[in-house]
Design a protein around this motif. Structure first.
Motif, PDB file in Angstrom:
ATOM      1  N   ASP A  23      55.298  17.450  58.336  1.00 53.61           N
ATOM      2  CA  ASP A  23      53.971  17.783  58.868  1.00 53.61           C
ATOM      3  C   ASP A  23      54.099  18.478  60.218  1.00 53.61           C
ATOM      4  O   ASP A  23      53.415  19.470  60.499  1.00 53.61           O
ATOM      5  N   ALA A  24      54.962  17.932  61.082  1.00 52.43           N
ATOM      6  CA  ALA A  24      55.163  18.517  62.405  1.00 52.43           C
ATOM      7  C   ALA A  24      55.791  19.904  62.299  1.00 52.43           C
ATOM      8  O   ALA A  24      55.378  20.842  62.995  1.00 52.43           O
ATOM      9  N   LEU A  25      56.786  20.049  61.429  1.00 49.18           N
ATOM     10  CA  LEU A  25      57.459  21.335  61.287  1.00 49.18           C
ATOM     11  C   LEU A  25      56.506  22.417  60.777  1.00 49.18           C
ATOM     12  O   LEU A  25      56.604  23.586  61.182  1.00 49.18           O
ATOM     13  N   ALA A  26      55.594  22.032  59.916  1.00 52.79           N
ATOM     14  CA  ALA A  26      54.608  22.999  59.413  1.00 52.79           C
ATOM     15  C   ALA A  26      53.718  23.493  60.549  1.00 52.79           C
ATOM     16  O   ALA A  26      53.407  24.695  60.633  1.00 52.79           O
ATOM     17  N   ILE A  27      53.298  22.581  61.432  1.00 56.86           N
ATOM     18  CA  ILE A  27      52.491  22.965  62.586  1.00 56.86           C
ATOM     19  C   ILE A  27      53.295  23.882  63.511  1.00 56.86           C
ATOM     20  O   ILE A  27      52.792  24.889  64.003  1.00 56.86           O
ATOM     21  N   VAL A  28      54.555  23.529  63.747  1.00 54.71           N
ATOM     22  CA  VAL A  28      55.398  24.331  64.643  1.00 54.71           C
ATOM     23  C   VAL A  28      55.563  25.750  64.098  1.00 54.71           C
ATOM     24  O   VAL A  28      55.513  26.728  64.851  1.00 54.71           O
ATOM     25  N   ARG A  29      55.747  25.870  62.802  1.00 51.77           N
ATOM     26  CA  ARG A  29      55.885  27.210  62.215  1.00 51.77           C
ATOM     27  C   ARG A  29      54.626  28.038  62.463  1.00 51.77           C
ATOM     28  O   ARG A  29      54.706  29.230  62.787  1.00 51.77           O
ATOM     29  N   ARG A  30      53.468  27.421  62.313  1.00 44.28           N
ATOM     30  CA  ARG A  30      52.218  28.149  62.540  1.00 44.28           C
ATOM     31  C   ARG A  30      52.063  28.513  64.012  1.00 44.28           C
ATOM     32  O   ARG A  30      51.597  29.603  64.345  1.00 44.28           O
ATOM     33  N   LYS A  68      67.063  23.675  64.785  1.00 46.32           N
ATOM     34  CA  LYS A  68      68.174  24.638  64.755  1.00 46.32           C
ATOM     35  C   LYS A  68      68.276  25.337  63.408  1.00 46.32           C
ATOM     36  O   LYS A  68      68.379  26.584  63.345  1.00 46.32           O
ATOM     37  N   ASN A  69      68.250  24.580  62.329  1.00 40.55           N
ATOM     38  CA  ASN A  69      68.456  25.157  60.997  1.00 40.55           C
ATOM     39  C   ASN A  69      67.362  26.136  60.608  1.00 40.55           C
ATOM     40  O   ASN A  69      67.614  27.111  59.897  1.00 40.55           O
ATOM     41  N   HIS A  70      66.127  25.865  61.068  1.00 45.14           N
ATOM     42  CA  HIS A  70      64.994  26.736  60.712  1.00 45.14           C
ATOM     43  C   HIS A  70      64.655  27.732  61.817  1.00 45.14           C
ATOM     44  O   HIS A  70      63.644  28.437  61.729  1.00 45.14           O
ATOM     45  N   ARG A  71      65.496  27.743  62.865  1.00 49.39           N
ATOM     46  CA  ARG A  71      65.337  28.705  63.959  1.00 49.39           C
ATOM     47  C   ARG A  71      63.928  28.654  64.561  1.00 49.39           C
ATOM     48  O   ARG A  71      63.302  29.693  64.798  1.00 49.39           O
TER      49      ARG A  71
END
Length: 284
Positions: A23-30, A68-71
């Motif tokens: 959930d957090a990673l999805a927000i960070v991507r946006r 790191k892995n998803h830059r």
């Protein structure tokens, strides 16, 4: 409907990414897609069981790997009381060292969130011993009367500071009330511009941000403007077109204490109400 469920639906879901890291990673991507970086926090505090501490430490190592892995453009933000300070200072230092060194090997920055005043001395002691790592920063709360001395000492050592007003309930013997909270924030911010090369101005107050923008025309510092998820997303998106902006992105099941601290911030009450009306539930 239970009050806790109602509170979660109305308030918490706007300020918290969700229960899981995904959930957090999805927000960070946006956020990243809009030119905004993030500070990822795994919710939890005041742990005294080593099993819970281990869970938090393992999660932060996982967060660092995912960044790191998803830059992703993101830092980590943690509380020392969730990685062992309630068990002992040396235990917390050991866990913090593990996280910081793992983050350093992957080029990730680690923030310490400040907590109640009883924990400040131990928190700053641990932080100061890692300043030379170069990938660590600490939060300073301007509403505390001691913070001017703390901030100056850290700045002289070359530490990186995230300046906030503060959200804990402290007595008037050790903390300022409004309007002194605001005036002291401005005082400490002035000091950072004069003596620090890199820091965060963490506020939703547009007057303070405007003051900081004017100061930086003179000092040319590496300033990042930090805000909380779900409070002034629209403003943050606009500001990010011209300045560095970072959004604090908490996630996890233990959201109650975090959410209620947001509500206790009387100076932000009007802003919080506006956020419930004007900010989209999707957050960004």
């Amino acid at each position: 409907m239970k009050l806790s469920v109602l509170f979660e639906r109305i308030f918490a879901r706007r300020w918290i990414a969700g229960p899981g890291l995904d959930d957090a990673l999805a927000i960070v991507r946006r956020l990243n897609s809009r030119g905004i970086s993030a500070q990822i926090n795994y919710l939890g505090e005041a742990f005294r069981e080593k099993s819970r501490v281990k869970e938090s430490v393992d999660m932060y190592l996982r967060i660092i790997n995912e960044i790191k892995n998803h830059r992703l453009k993101a830092d980590v933000a943690l509380k020392l009381s969730e990685i062992g300070l309630g068990v002992g200072v040396s235990f917390a230092r050991e866990n913090y060292s593990k996280i910081v060194n793992f983050a350093l090997s992957r080029g990730i920055f680690v923030w310490i969130d400040m907590e109640e005043h009883e924990l400040i001395d131990d928190t700053l002691s641990i932080y100061r011993s890692f300043i030379k790592n170069g990938n660590v920063g600490v939060c300073i709360q301007s509403y505390l009367k001691r913070s001017e001395a703390d901030l100056q000492k850290i700045a002289r050592l070359g530490g990186v500071i995230r300046l906030v007003k503060g959200a804990y309930s402290e007595s008037t013997e050790i903390s300022y009330k409004e309007p002194l909270r605001t005036s002291n924030y401005l005082k400490l911010m002035d000091y950072l511009f004069a003596y620090s090369k890199k820091f965060m101005v963490a506020t939703h107050d547009t007057n303070m941000i405007d003051t900081a923008l004017e100061l930086n025309k003179k000092y040319k510092r590496k300033v990042t403007y930090a805000m909380l998820l779900g409070v002034r997303n629209k403003y943050a998106i606009e500001l990010a077109k011209i300045e560095r902006v970072s959004i604090y992105v908490p996630f996890g099941e233990r959201w109650t204490k975090y959410a209620f601290r947001r509500l206790r911030e009387a100076s932000n009450l009007k802003l919080i109400i506006k956020s419930l009306i004007k900010e989209p539930v999707s957050k960004v």
